[in-house]
Scaffold this active site. Structure first.
Site, PDB file in Angstrom:
ATOM      1  N   SER B 123       0.893  -1.157   0.000  1.00 25.93           N
ATOM      2  CA  SER B 123       0.000   0.000   0.000  1.00 25.93           C
ATOM      3  C   SER B 123       0.927   1.200   0.000  1.00 25.93           C
ATOM      4  O   SER B 123       1.633   1.458   0.989  1.00 25.93           O
ATOM      5  CB  SER B 123      -0.900  -0.007   1.227  1.00 25.93           C
ATOM      6  OG  SER B 123      -1.711   1.152   1.219  1.00 25.93           O
ATOM      7  N   LEU B 124       0.969   1.916  -1.110  1.00 25.19           N
ATOM      8  CA  LEU B 124       2.008   2.932  -1.287  1.00 25.19           C
ATOM      9  C   LEU B 124       1.911   4.055  -0.259  1.00 25.19           C
ATOM     10  O   LEU B 124       0.847   4.338   0.270  1.00 25.19           O
ATOM     11  CB  LEU B 124       1.956   3.463  -2.718  1.00 25.19           C
ATOM     12  CG  LEU B 124       2.427   2.409  -3.737  1.00 25.19           C
ATOM     13  CD1 LEU B 124       2.113   2.834  -5.166  1.00 25.19           C
ATOM     14  CD2 LEU B 124       3.918   2.144  -3.579  1.00 25.19           C
ATOM     15  N   LYS B 246      12.381   3.819 -16.240  1.00 29.02           N
ATOM     16  CA  LYS B 246      11.631   2.593 -15.993  1.00 29.02           C
ATOM     17  C   LYS B 246      11.994   1.559 -17.059  1.00 29.02           C
ATOM     18  O   LYS B 246      12.065   1.889 -18.250  1.00 29.02           O
ATOM     19  CB  LYS B 246      10.133   2.900 -16.014  1.00 29.02           C
ATOM     20  CG  LYS B 246       9.271   1.830 -15.352  1.00 29.02           C
ATOM     21  CD  LYS B 246       7.917   2.408 -14.956  1.00 29.02           C
ATOM     22  CE  LYS B 246       6.990   1.371 -14.356  1.00 29.02           C
ATOM     23  NZ  LYS B 246       5.778   1.969 -13.785  1.00 29.02           N
ATOM     24  N   GLU B 369      -2.612  11.403  12.018  1.00 27.09           N
ATOM     25  CA  GLU B 369      -2.956  10.087  12.549  1.00 27.09           C
ATOM     26  C   GLU B 369      -2.325   8.946  11.766  1.00 27.09           C
ATOM     27  O   GLU B 369      -2.066   7.878  12.325  1.00 27.09           O
ATOM     28  CB  GLU B 369      -4.483   9.921  12.594  1.00 27.09           C
ATOM     29  CG  GLU B 369      -5.195  10.839  13.583  1.00 27.09           C
ATOM     30  CD  GLU B 369      -5.428  12.246  13.054  1.00 27.09           C
ATOM     31  OE1 GLU B 369      -5.171  12.495  11.856  1.00 27.09           O
ATOM     32  OE2 GLU B 369      -5.882  13.107  13.827  1.00 27.09           O
ATOM     33  N   ARG B 476     -15.500   9.397  27.278  1.00 30.10           N
ATOM     34  CA  ARG B 476     -15.213  10.755  27.704  1.00 30.10           C
ATOM     35  C   ARG B 476     -15.623  10.992  29.154  1.00 30.10           C
ATOM     36  O   ARG B 476     -14.834  11.489  29.960  1.00 30.10           O
ATOM     37  CB  ARG B 476     -15.967  11.730  26.801  1.00 30.10           C
ATOM     38  CG  ARG B 476     -15.768  13.187  27.184  1.00 30.10           C
ATOM     39  CD  ARG B 476     -16.500  14.093  26.191  1.00 30.10           C
ATOM     40  NE  ARG B 476     -16.262  15.497  26.480  1.00 30.10           N
ATOM     41  CZ  ARG B 476     -17.021  16.248  27.278  1.00 30.10           C
ATOM     42  NH1 ARG B 476     -18.072  15.711  27.874  1.00 30.10           N
ATOM     43  NH2 ARG B 476     -16.747  17.518  27.480  1.00 30.10           N
TER      44      ARG B 476
END
Lengths: 639, 639
Positions: B123-124, B246, B369, B476
């Site tokens: 997953s790049l 490439k 995150e 909370r």
């Protein structure tokens, strides 16, 4: 062209900014909740923007010519709602008794429950990406000269999604997009990473292709100049870095830590309001859009179909991803507002078929899945019908955006190809095995997983008219067409492929496992066991009625096979539907991918996961055998 | 210090690079699958790196002094595996018969099934963020002079996560991190956004705080100089931009579109191998780490506890997020390898309690995150015990990283606070309502949702010794402590809070809804209905035995209440467990948050969602009433 500021204008702006601060304090203190200091830092910016630059007819929020104002720092909602009071669309009473209260539209963070809000914000780093989608529509589809103004916080510039957004804004030359960053140097728990280092922010934004303006965010004249200047960029987005002070206007809290997300107690609020010159009810409206109607601002009528819907013959082998591309292309011919986006894998998802047919309605997002979804959300704000595709596994990259799109009540279609172990050699990084769980858990979502080309094409049309977040899971490999071309596939439906009054067991699959169920039914038939086979192409909403009837008809014996982890997918949906209906004596065998897979051929991997025809047939036979053993009360059926 | 290149060295490097290309072609052609051209562009880079700069004892992959090599462009696996052959740890036979085959460790994209692979890629945009975590450990915890070399593709620089990574790498002065970007200008479906515009990449990387070196990626001497130079940065990460072609080495495909992810047919492969000089079996190893043991490279022994575990008294009101912070701080005292990270909300998640006690073992990730989770993955590679926290809603931002952490078989603890409508006024953008579904669907995950401070503290200790991805959902608001301080809370357990032989119904909750279940049981008792109450603190693994016993004891009448959307959470877990066990005559009432919530007080929102005590009691009474009506066969129980 905005006229030069007069002394009188300046006085009005200053008074407006003071009022926005006072009302932000009053609203949050009245609610005992909210973010006054984050509102106060941006009050001057918003005052100048709203009074002088935002072209917006507050009485006609649906006017296509209006500018767009997106509060990316959604926690500064007191400021936005105070502006709504200042322009006269929200009363002081609503502000004081509604803010953050149950049942009120003035929620803790803005949502499109309010007619002036385009997208829900509050998950930081999303307002600007959404704004890119809105600006894409304006610049490349509507050709309407509205501007998109996005008010960002400085903390949220740590989100990678901000840089995906600026990159795409520059790539698509979104000169109609202006991001204003409220650089107040304080986050929730303390100083931001870059503080007041405007140079650092400027280098980054420039490197990503934006024009950067810096301004003292409390100098009204300078702000007016910057905003005037911002509207003049020709081929690039503009980023205005406004150096500000958190809590500006109330000396007790200015630039102090420990005041994020805290309303002032009554006594402090009183002192703050006094320091700011007291309460007021100034009404100020800024410019409205030019009165001339703009060509293209109204949705084009449906055109005659130049490209016929794809047609498939039963038994022909077609990959559902191929059918997706062909159906989308045909849909695009009938529906001019259909647009497509992809994350640099359009030759795999087959979105390239649409892209080649309608290059003006296709947006390449390269490998930036968060921006892929955000662009779709922004395009839906302008009433386009976006289809966004990538490998199903990589939609996980955008889950927060999908979740927030649901809060935005956006109408967005997502398409994930190459799902499950079916993909074979590429291995687990490319195998979506949690996408159904992820998409089902989105509020109000629809989740479709067709097994053949005919149902795929039909569901693409269904999605075009489906509200909310809809998801189509497609498959890499080619499988036989199962249905006649005129078969209908409504949301919430299913298809019974095999059925007989003597059915002893029900087999439920979707996608590749449906074909395995059919093969399993053939195997079982050789042993004299009749199996009902259900194509559960609509996983959410689900066809409870057919499931219940099948459970009743086959004495509760049901085998569910899915190319997905055990949790939250097909099996979970079926189990919940049957239990909610109160079905009794259920004997479910749930076959799914419970271990970490590796590379291999499709057949090897389906077998290793225990979801191929042989395992389905064996599970079915096992259920029947258990029943024949007539378990005593209390005996458990195990797999 | 790397010695200067001799003519003989250069010849060896050139031969190694040719062999890596030839073997990449052979492996992918033999498998009829894979990415030869993406391997060929980076062959010179990897040859020089492995032969001259990577300090790695290939016979001791577990040596703490080894450098780390992360293939962020995981699809170039043929190149990596060809290197493994060249250093003598994988045979030519394994390469030719194993690549991408079922049961082989040479999977389509690298995973830590291989002892030389730290993290799964494919997953790049994830290898570099993971590398930041590894480098954080080296620079700030281990103090071992290993380097982290990450080979990136150019396409993946469109992912925002790359910029989160470079930002944190610069912030933490990770001079031990070198990202080498293989700028071959071609992605999967065509040219990349920036092509060979190395200036654009350089400006971006520099703006994010990296030192940038540019090099011709096929000039072995220049590469050697750049890599030598890279190891000399003092306070910054280094980004080497290698301009490459490439498919380099095979004139038929060099710099051509349409050859991504396509193995060459046999005849083309033969021509390519001939053009590259034929097959070879060169064995080349580069430098090994310095032989002296490094202080701090071995895990420190457990220390005496200086901070006692938190102690709570039954009936005392404590928020579980508070208990998390206190328990983590105490755990940190006993376990020196425990580290914590947070996404700029540590004063809310209460990770700040750990941060203040052990500032050297706390890493602030600001609002990023994806990097939060990736850093935890990287730290786990170095055998630390990371706890990463943010609002539960915002963990959705990192779902692809969580998914891949599972493929990496990383041991990572995630903590999400402020879950559900319980949070009140902040509104839906901050309410995690899909986190349980998301986390349960992760392969091998553990999902905990404690209801009081004692169980929270106990589960923090459990998580420290839990393998795989474990998730703790905290709340909370403050709620009463329910348990004695010495109560045990093993994974896969549950607690029966109320139980009697005459129980007529079972109430199941976790977190805030458990307290509502207790209140509901009190209300039902007033009507003479006895209710069993189960605290399902371990949602995965789940305590099937207790659930089955409760279902049996209460004639299948079960009310489940959860502060989560209906799909994939507590109710789904209970339903699946009971159905898998073959429980019969189940009458489930599943109460959950099915509509889009707004702002309000906790009580208002629990009531509006229908998950408070009154609704639970009503649902329970309804189940009993339905039973008493003795439904005829075929009659459905509805809610």
């Amino acid at each position: 062209m905005t006229a030069a500021l007069t002394t009188s204008d300046l006085a009005t702006l200053a008074q407006l900014a003071r009022q926005l601060r006072v009302d932000s304090i009053r609203a949050s203190t009245s609610a005992s909740s909210g973010h006054p200091t984050s509102s106060m830092s941006a009050a001057d910016v918003l005052a100048v923007l709203a009074a002088r630059h935002l072209r917006y007819d507050w009485d006609q929020p649906g006017d296509d010519r209006n500018d767009h104002l997106i509060l990316s720092k959604g926690h500064a909602s007191p400021l936005l709602y105070s502006l709504y009071k200042a322009v006269g669309v929200v009363s002081d009473d609503e502000l004081m008794t509604g803010y953050r209260r149950f049942g009120s539209r003035l929620q803790g963070h803005p949502t499109p429950v309010l007619p002036w809000v385009d997208v829900a914000t509050g998950s930081l780093g999303q307002g600007l990406p959404d704004g890119v989608g809105v600006a894409l529509a304006g610049k490349h589809l509507d050709r309407v000269p509205f501007r998109v103004w996005v008010l960002c916080g400085d903390s949220e510039l740590a989100e990678g999604s901000i840089w995906e957004a600026l990159d795409k804004a520059a790539h698509y030359e979104l000169s109609n997009l202006v991001a204003i960053v409220d650089v107040n140097r304080l986050g929730q728990r303390g100083p931001t990473e870059l503080g007041w280092d405007l140079d650092a922010y400027a280098h980054r934004a420039e490197a990503f292709g934006a024009r950067v303006l810096r301004v003292d965010g409390h100098d009204l004249s300078a702000l007016d100049d910057a905003l005037t200047n911002a509207a003049r960029a020709e081929d690039r987005p503009t980023v205005i870095l406004a150096r500000t002070i958190k809590g500006r206007g109330f000396s007790e809290v200015e630039d102090r830590e420990g005041w994020h997300g805290k309303p002032f107690p009554e006594d402090m609020a009183a002192r703050a309001i006094a320091e700011l010159g007291g309460e007021s009810d100034l009404l100020v409206r800024g410019p409205v859009p030019a009165l001339e109607p703009v060509a293209g601002a109204t949705p084009p009528a449906e055109t005659d179909p130049a490209i016929p819907p794809p047609s498939y013959v039963q038994g022909e082998w077609v990959a559902t991803r191929q059918a997706y591309g062909e159906a989308l292309k045909a849909l695009g011919s009938r529906r001019p507002r259909v647009v497509a986006l992809d994350g640099e894998v359009s030759n795999s998802t087959r979105a390239d078929l649409f892209a080649k047919a309608y290059p003006d309605r296709y947006f390449e997002m390269f490998i930036a899945e968060q921006q892929l979804v955000a662009s779709a959300v922004g395009l839906s704000v302008r009433h386009y019908i976006p289809f966004a595709s990538t490998f199903a596994a990589f939609l996980t990259r955008a889950y927060d955006f999908i979740r927030m799109a649901s809060v935005s009540q956006a109408n967005v279609r997502l398409v994930g190809s190459h799902a499950g172990v079916e993909i074979g050699a590429d291995g687990p990084s490319q195998m979506a095995l949690e996408d159904l769980a992820m998409m089902r858990a989105v509020q109000g979502s629809s989740v479709f997983y067709p097994s053949d080309a005919v149902s795929t094409a039909a569901l693409v049309d269904v999605m075009a008219d489906t509200e909310g977040i809809s998801y189509l899971r497609t498959t890499r490999g080619a499988y036989p067409v199962l249905y006649d071309a005129d078969e209908a596939f409504p949301a919430g439906g299913s298809k019974i492929l095999r059925s007989d009054p003597s059915d002893a067991v029900t087999l439920i699959g979707a996608g590749v496992t449906l074909h395995e169920c059919v093969l399993a039914a053939d195997q079982l038939a050789l042993d004299g066991i009749r199996a009902r086979v259900i194509d559960l192409y609509s996983i959410k909403p689900i066809d409870s009625e057919t499931l219940i009837a099948a459970a009743d008809a086959t004495e509760g014996r049901i085998v569910i096979a899915e190319d997905h982890h055990p949790e939250g997918g097909l099996g979970s949906a079926v189990a919940s539907a049957l239990l909610a209906a109160g079905s009794e004596r259920l004997r479910l065998a749930h076959l799914s991918v419970s271990e970490l897979p590796g590379s291999g051929t499709t057949a090897e991997l389906l077998n290793a996961a225990g979801i191929d025809a042989a395992h389905i047939a064996s599970a079915a036979a096992g259920l029947i055998e258990q029943s024949e053993r007539a378990p005593r009360s209390g005996e458990r059926v195990t797999r």
